[in-house]
Design a protein around this motif. Structure first.
Motif, mmCIF file in Angstrom:
data_model
loop_
_atom_site.group_PDB
_atom_site.id
_atom_site.type_symbol
_atom_site.label_atom_id
_atom_site.label_comp_id
_atom_site.label_asym_id
_atom_site.label_seq_id
_atom_site.Cartn_x
_atom_site.Cartn_y
_atom_site.Cartn_z
ATOM 1 N N TYR A 85 38.581 2.163 -54.346
ATOM 2 C CA TYR A 85 38.436 1.845 -55.764
ATOM 3 C C TYR A 85 39.746 2.129 -56.482
ATOM 4 O O TYR A 85 40.620 2.842 -55.988
ATOM 5 C CB TYR A 85 37.295 2.657 -56.391
ATOM 6 C CG TYR A 85 37.511 4.156 -56.364
ATOM 7 C CD1 TYR A 85 38.212 4.811 -57.389
ATOM 8 C CD2 TYR A 85 37.021 4.931 -55.311
ATOM 9 C CE1 TYR A 85 38.420 6.176 -57.358
ATOM 10 C CE2 TYR A 85 37.220 6.300 -55.280
ATOM 11 C CZ TYR A 85 37.917 6.916 -56.302
ATOM 12 O OH TYR A 85 38.124 8.265 -56.268
ATOM 13 N N ARG A 86 39.868 1.577 -57.687
ATOM 14 C CA ARG A 86 41.006 1.886 -58.548
ATOM 15 C C ARG A 86 40.580 1.772 -60.000
ATOM 16 O O ARG A 86 39.701 0.977 -60.350
ATOM 17 C CB ARG A 86 42.191 0.956 -58.275
ATOM 18 C CG ARG A 86 41.996 -0.497 -58.722
ATOM 19 C CD ARG A 86 43.270 -1.301 -58.473
ATOM 20 N NE ARG A 86 43.121 -2.719 -58.788
ATOM 21 C CZ ARG A 86 43.368 -3.246 -59.980
ATOM 22 N NH1 ARG A 86 43.785 -2.467 -60.966
ATOM 23 N NH2 ARG A 86 43.217 -4.550 -60.197
ATOM 24 N N LEU A 87 41.181 2.593 -60.829
ATOM 25 C CA LEU A 87 40.979 2.472 -62.263
ATOM 26 C C LEU A 87 41.796 1.282 -62.765
ATOM 27 O O LEU A 87 42.871 0.990 -62.246
ATOM 28 C CB LEU A 87 41.415 3.749 -62.977
ATOM 29 C CG LEU A 87 40.612 5.014 -62.640
ATOM 30 C CD1 LEU A 87 41.218 6.219 -63.334
ATOM 31 C CD2 LEU A 87 39.156 4.853 -63.042
ATOM 32 N N ALA A 88 41.287 0.606 -63.792
ATOM 33 C CA ALA A 88 41.966 -0.570 -64.321
ATOM 34 C C ALA A 88 41.569 -0.748 -65.778
ATOM 35 O O ALA A 88 40.666 -0.067 -66.279
ATOM 36 C CB ALA A 88 41.585 -1.811 -63.509
ATOM 37 N N LEU A 89 42.256 -1.656 -66.445
ATOM 38 C CA LEU A 89 41.820 -2.083 -67.767
ATOM 39 C C LEU A 89 40.897 -3.271 -67.582
ATOM 40 O O LEU A 89 41.270 -4.253 -66.929
ATOM 41 C CB LEU A 89 43.011 -2.491 -68.634
ATOM 42 C CG LEU A 89 43.827 -1.375 -69.281
ATOM 43 C CD1 LEU A 89 44.892 -1.977 -70.185
ATOM 44 C CD2 LEU A 89 42.945 -0.429 -70.091
#
Length: 298
Positions: free
Chosen positions: A250-254
């Motif tokens: 997973y990754r954080l994103a806008l």
């Protein structure tokens, strides 16, 4: 030789405007991109000397194309399996490589809740509201685009605006950039708690009366009804975590200009999370897992 409106300069100038209108009308990135292309293709051979207001002219074309799409999609929406959520716009978090596209997408700051609220307006209300609120057209220009009187457009706008009540989660759609760190911290806490399976920490960031809405579109497994209550949401995630692929990441994103989460399985995006935040807690969790809506997410 015809002095056509279809130039590289006009395309670069009006593309963001048309995309903003079409995406907020339709809730679909792919459809919005198609609308932009169709609007400019319709300009081929049109003499610029015959167009007094190119901006309004292009928006009128885009609006009509959007209405055509909405009419054709109406029956599909009626038989859609489970909740419908808009197609997410995903960009890197601030501090990336300065890609112009990424910078533009960060500006398209529209929460999932706000888009869902727009979907509840009639097509005419949505059109007038967006032209006035998002694109700052005056009522005379809106009247030209919609074919209604300026006074009627003014009334439609105020009626639509009353449907968006102050205090609604949707009112947080256009949060100032200064608030992003606080939102990001909350999303990071949620993600860490979820990844570790720490129920206590998860309950600390979710409101007791939180709601989870997932959109699988009948293509993949998803909750076909909203899940209400923090305890039930935690149980839902516990079941999901047990079934994760070993290659899960997973990754954080806008997402829609606000902090969100993108998950991946076997190298492809498997879900996009967005959040409605109220009083420093996560009040709503929106999860798009419909693969058709994740095709452009990387």
């Amino acid at each position: 030789m015809t002095n056509t409106l279809f130039t590289e300069e006009s395309y670069a100038s009006y593309k963001p405007l048309l995309f903003t209108l079409a995406y907020r009308m339709l809730g679909s990135v792919m459809d919005a991109e198609d609308i932009v292309q169709e609007a400019f293709l319709a300009l081929q051979g049109v003499d610029a000397g015959h167009i007094a207001n190119p901006k309004a002219y292009l928006c009128k074309i885009a609006t009509n194309r959007c209405l055509d799409r909405l009419r054709s999609a109406q029956k599909q929406r009626e038989v859609y399996v489970g909740p419908w959520l808009p197609e997410p716009i995903v960009a890197d978090l601030p501090g990336g490589d300065g890609d112009p596209y990424q910078a533009y997408v960060r500006q398209e700051s529209v929460s999932t809740a706000y888009l869902l609220l727009l979907q509840q307006l009639s097509w005419t209300e949505r059109t007038v509201f967006l032209l006035r609120e998002a694109l700052q057209f005056d009522y005379e220009a809106i009247a030209e685009i919609t074919g209604k009187s300026s006074q009627n457009c003014r009334q439609i706008f105020h009626r639509a605006k009353r449907s968006i009540h102050p205090g609604d989660e949707a009112e947080q759609a256009l949060r100032p950039a200064a608030e992003l760190p606080a939102q990001r911290k909350l999303v990071e806490q949620f993600t860490a708690a979820l990844a570790s399976g720490d129920v206590g920490k998860l309950l600390n960031v979710i409101s007791l009366d939180a709601t989870l809405v997932s959109d699988g579109g009948g293509k993949v497994s998803a909750a076909v009804r909203p899940i209400a209550g923090a305890a039930r949401i935690v149980s839902f995630f516990a079941g999901v975590l047990k079934k994760l692929d070993p290659g899960f990441s997973y990754r954080l994103a806008l997402v829609g200009g606000q902090p969100g989460l993108v998950t991946f399985e076997r190298g492809s995006a498997s879900s996009v999370f967005t959040f409605g935040i109220e009083q420093d807690r996560i009040a709503t969790i929106y999860i798009v897992v419909n693969p058709d809506k994740l095709a452009g997410v990387h």
